[in-house]
Design a protein around this motif. Structure first.
Motif, PDB file in Angstrom:
ATOM      1  N   ARG A  21       1.114  -1.594  -0.371  1.00 55.26           N
ATOM      2  CA  ARG A  21      -0.229  -0.243  -0.374  1.00 55.26           C
ATOM      3  C   ARG A  21       0.705   1.098  -0.269  1.00 55.26           C
ATOM      4  NH1 ARG A  21      -3.906  -1.076   5.213  1.00 55.26           N
ATOM      5  NH2 ARG A  21      -4.273   0.779   4.822  1.00 55.26           N
ATOM      6  N   LEU A  22       1.733   1.087   0.864  1.00 55.06           N
ATOM      7  CA  LEU A  22       2.975   2.519   0.825  1.00 55.06           C
ATOM      8  C   LEU A  22       3.049   2.683  -0.382  1.00 55.06           C
ATOM      9  CD1 LEU A  22       4.256   4.948   2.223  1.00 55.06           C
ATOM     10  CD2 LEU A  22       6.149   2.442   2.863  1.00 55.06           C
ATOM     11  N   MET A  23       4.019   2.033  -1.066  1.00 55.83           N
ATOM     12  CA  MET A  23       4.472   1.196  -2.445  1.00 55.83           C
ATOM     13  C   MET A  23       3.671   1.882  -3.364  1.00 55.83           C
ATOM     14  SD  MET A  23       6.905  -1.212  -2.829  1.00 55.83           S
ATOM     15  CE  MET A  23       7.858  -0.877  -4.738  1.00 55.83           C
ATOM     16  N   LYS A  24       2.620   1.661  -3.417  1.00 55.11           N
ATOM     17  CA  LYS A  24       0.871   2.526  -4.197  1.00 55.11           C
ATOM     18  C   LYS A  24       0.899   4.155  -4.004  1.00 55.11           C
ATOM     19  CE  LYS A  24      -3.755   1.066  -5.706  1.00 55.11           C
ATOM     20  NZ  LYS A  24      -3.541   1.292  -7.159  1.00 55.11           N
ATOM     21  N   GLN A  25       1.090   4.163  -3.221  1.00 52.08           N
ATOM     22  CA  GLN A  25       0.612   5.354  -2.900  1.00 52.08           C
ATOM     23  C   GLN A  25       1.500   5.997  -3.329  1.00 52.08           C
ATOM     24  OE1 GLN A  25      -2.262   6.893  -2.305  1.00 52.08           O
ATOM     25  NE2 GLN A  25      -2.783   6.620  -0.725  1.00 52.08           N
ATOM     26  N   MET A  35      15.781   5.420  -9.404  1.00 51.10           N
ATOM     27  CA  MET A  35      15.339   4.077  -9.700  1.00 51.10           C
ATOM     28  C   MET A  35      14.688   3.757  -8.745  1.00 51.10           C
ATOM     29  SD  MET A  35      18.034   3.683 -12.294  1.00 51.10           S
ATOM     30  CE  MET A  35      17.704   1.997 -12.386  1.00 51.10           C
ATOM     31  N   PRO A  36      13.790   2.400  -9.250  1.00 43.97           N
ATOM     32  CA  PRO A  36      12.233   2.065  -8.166  1.00 43.97           C
ATOM     33  C   PRO A  36      13.485   1.222  -7.827  1.00 43.97           C
ATOM     34  CG  PRO A  36      12.262   1.573 -10.645  1.00 43.97           C
ATOM     35  CD  PRO A  36      13.543   2.493 -10.622  1.00 43.97           C
ATOM     36  N   GLY A  37      14.986   0.644  -7.199  1.00 44.09           N
ATOM     37  CA  GLY A  37      15.163  -0.554  -6.470  1.00 44.09           C
ATOM     38  C   GLY A  37      15.371  -0.019  -5.031  1.00 44.09           C
ATOM     39  N   ILE A  38      15.891   1.618  -4.678  1.00 42.08           N
ATOM     40  CA  ILE A  38      16.287   2.322  -4.123  1.00 42.08           C
ATOM     41  C   ILE A  38      14.801   2.149  -2.908  1.00 42.08           C
ATOM     42  CG2 ILE A  38      18.039   3.499  -5.651  1.00 42.08           C
ATOM     43  CD1 ILE A  38      16.317   5.757  -4.627  1.00 42.08           C
ATOM     44  N   PRO A  39      15.784   2.844  -1.460  1.00 46.52           N
ATOM     45  CA  PRO A  39      14.455   2.277  -0.473  1.00 46.52           C
ATOM     46  C   PRO A  39      12.931   3.329  -0.915  1.00 46.52           C
ATOM     47  CG  PRO A  39      17.030   2.164   0.448  1.00 46.52           C
ATOM     48  CD  PRO A  39      17.113   2.211  -1.465  1.00 46.52           C
ATOM     49  N   ILE A  40      11.994   2.963  -0.563  1.00 47.05           N
ATOM     50  CA  ILE A  40      11.188   3.845  -0.359  1.00 47.05           C
ATOM     51  C   ILE A  40      11.099   5.371   0.422  1.00 47.05           C
ATOM     52  CG2 ILE A  40       8.581   4.437  -0.433  1.00 47.05           C
ATOM     53  CD1 ILE A  40       8.432   1.330   0.437  1.00 47.05           C
ATOM     54  N   ALA A  41      12.156   5.505   1.292  1.00 44.34           N
ATOM     55  CA  ALA A  41      12.340   6.841   1.678  1.00 44.34           C
ATOM     56  C   ALA A  41      12.977   7.392   1.198  1.00 44.34           C
ATOM     57  CB  ALA A  41      12.887   6.467   3.308  1.00 44.34           C
ATOM     58  N   CYS A  42      14.075   7.553  -0.301  1.00 45.07           N
ATOM     59  CA  CYS A  42      14.703   7.398  -1.145  1.00 45.07           C
ATOM     60  C   CYS A  42      14.360   7.944  -1.967  1.00 45.07           C
ATOM     61  CB  CYS A  42      16.439   6.910  -0.939  1.00 45.07           C
ATOM     62  SG  CYS A  42      17.180   6.696   0.350  1.00 45.07           S
ATOM     63  N   ASP A 103      -3.660   4.263   7.820  1.00 46.66           N
ATOM     64  CA  ASP A 103      -4.598   4.082   6.238  1.00 46.66           C
ATOM     65  C   ASP A 103      -3.216   4.825   4.936  1.00 46.66           C
ATOM     66  OD1 ASP A 103      -6.794   3.260   7.554  1.00 46.66           O
ATOM     67  OD2 ASP A 103      -7.374   5.564   7.752  1.00 46.66           O
ATOM     68  N   VAL A 104      -1.748   4.780   5.523  1.00 47.63           N
ATOM     69  CA  VAL A 104      -1.261   5.101   4.409  1.00 47.63           C
ATOM     70  C   VAL A 104      -2.031   6.654   3.708  1.00 47.63           C
ATOM     71  CG1 VAL A 104       0.599   4.695   2.878  1.00 47.63           C
ATOM     72  CG2 VAL A 104      -0.517   2.907   4.114  1.00 47.63           C
ATOM     73  N   THR A 105      -2.341   7.151   4.202  1.00 47.31           N
ATOM     74  CA  THR A 105      -2.221   9.055   4.148  1.00 47.31           C
ATOM     75  C   THR A 105      -1.317  10.031   4.115  1.00 47.31           C
ATOM     76  OG1 THR A 105      -3.422   9.687   5.377  1.00 47.31           O
ATOM     77  CG2 THR A 105      -4.779   8.665   4.592  1.00 47.31           C
ATOM     78  N   TRP A 106      -0.399   9.354   4.331  1.00 47.40           N
ATOM     79  CA  TRP A 106       0.673  10.422   4.927  1.00 47.40           C
ATOM     80  C   TRP A 106       1.877   9.681   4.574  1.00 47.40           C
ATOM     81  CZ3 TRP A 106       2.860  10.391   9.063  1.00 47.40           C
ATOM     82  CH2 TRP A 106       2.500   9.870  10.199  1.00 47.40           C
ATOM     83  N   CYS A 107       3.196   9.871   4.745  1.00 46.48           N
ATOM     84  CA  CYS A 107       4.103   9.515   4.958  1.00 46.48           C
ATOM     85  C   CYS A 107       5.515  10.702   5.409  1.00 46.48           C
ATOM     86  CB  CYS A 107       4.914   8.846   3.792  1.00 46.48           C
ATOM     87  SG  CYS A 107       6.289   7.776   3.957  1.00 46.48           S
ATOM     88  N   ALA A 116      15.606  14.406   5.993  1.00 43.71           N
ATOM     89  CA  ALA A 116      13.912  14.437   6.498  1.00 43.71           C
ATOM     90  C   ALA A 116      13.227  14.661   5.167  1.00 43.71           C
ATOM     91  CB  ALA A 116      13.905  14.507   7.980  1.00 43.71           C
ATOM     92  N   LYS A 117      12.421  14.685   5.197  1.00 46.47           N
ATOM     93  CA  LYS A 117      11.330  14.616   4.664  1.00 46.47           C
ATOM     94  C   LYS A 117       9.541  14.457   4.870  1.00 46.47           C
ATOM     95  CE  LYS A 117      13.488  12.720   1.154  1.00 46.47           C
ATOM     96  NZ  LYS A 117      13.698  11.706  -0.352  1.00 46.47           N
ATOM     97  N   PHE A 118       8.547  14.909   4.358  1.00 49.73           N
ATOM     98  CA  PHE A 118       7.460  14.914   4.595  1.00 49.73           C
ATOM     99  C   PHE A 118       6.161  15.330   3.111  1.00 49.73           C
ATOM    100  CE2 PHE A 118       2.451  16.052   5.628  1.00 49.73           C
ATOM    101  CZ  PHE A 118       2.501  14.993   6.303  1.00 49.73           C
ATOM    102  N   VAL A 119       4.934  13.812   3.465  1.00 48.21           N
ATOM    103  CA  VAL A 119       4.649  13.651   1.917  1.00 48.21           C
ATOM    104  C   VAL A 119       2.717  13.207   2.417  1.00 48.21           C
ATOM    105  CG1 VAL A 119       4.888  11.579   0.863  1.00 48.21           C
ATOM    106  CG2 VAL A 119       3.887  13.691  -0.458  1.00 48.21           C
ATOM    107  N   ARG A 120       2.445  14.434   1.948  1.00 47.37           N
ATOM    108  CA  ARG A 120       0.854  13.752   2.121  1.00 47.37           C
ATOM    109  C   ARG A 120       0.755  13.631   1.083  1.00 47.37           C
ATOM    110  NH1 ARG A 120      -2.362  14.586   6.550  1.00 47.37           N
ATOM    111  NH2 ARG A 120      -1.208  16.230   7.378  1.00 47.37           N
ATOM    112  N   PHE A 121      -0.488  12.222   1.065  1.00 45.10           N
ATOM    113  CA  PHE A 121      -0.953  11.210  -0.401  1.00 45.10           C
ATOM    114  C   PHE A 121      -2.334  11.878  -0.763  1.00 45.10           C
ATOM    115  CE2 PHE A 121       2.346   7.940   0.996  1.00 45.10           C
ATOM    116  CZ  PHE A 121       2.999   8.107   0.188  1.00 45.10           C
ATOM    117  N   ALA A 122      -3.222  11.591   0.188  1.00 47.35           N
ATOM    118  CA  ALA A 122      -4.582  12.006   0.573  1.00 47.35           C
ATOM    119  C   ALA A 122      -5.199  13.198   0.598  1.00 47.35           C
ATOM    120  CB  ALA A 122      -5.771  11.473   0.572  1.00 47.35           C
TER     121      ALA A 122
END
Length: 122
Positions: A21-25, A35-42, A103-107, A116-122
């Protein structure tokens, strides 16, 4: 590292479902050049950045999911305890960590480069 000291370690099936769900968001909030293979955080193209994780990003106390990508471990923890834990990490503890609501609405994320970073998905 015994991540169960931080909070409740999630079972494999629940952790995998949340990771998917996190990767999809995060797909629509990726830095295109990475590159897609690096950590999601990056990969996350943040709407807010800082030199440290901001408590204000979490909207108060509560429980969050922390995904320690390097170790493929997810933990359910309180915001306060988790942020205190991350603030006290040693320089060699260069984890890539995604912190998000169930609910994976932000990360919020911290990378091995201390981004350090922040994003709101919804």
């Amino acid at each position: 590292m015994d991540f169960s000291l931080i909070g409740e370690k999630l079972r494999a099936v629940e952790a995998e479902n949340l990771r998917v769900r996190l990767m999809k968001q995060a797909e629509t909030h990726r830095i295109a050049e990475r590159m897609p293979g690096i950590p999601i955080a990056c990969q996350i193209n943040a709407t807010e950045t800082s030199d440290h994780i901001e408590r204000a990003w979490f909207g108060g106390e509560g429980t969050v999911i922390a995904f320690f990508e390097n170790d493929n471990v997810m933990v359910r923890a309180t915001v306060s305890f988790l942020l205190d834990f991350l603030a006290q990490r040693e320089p060699w503890q260069d984890w890539d960590v995604c912190i998000f609501d169930y609910d994976v609405t932000w990360c919020a994320a911290i990378t091995h480069n201390d981004e350090a970073k922040f994003v709101r998905f919804a």
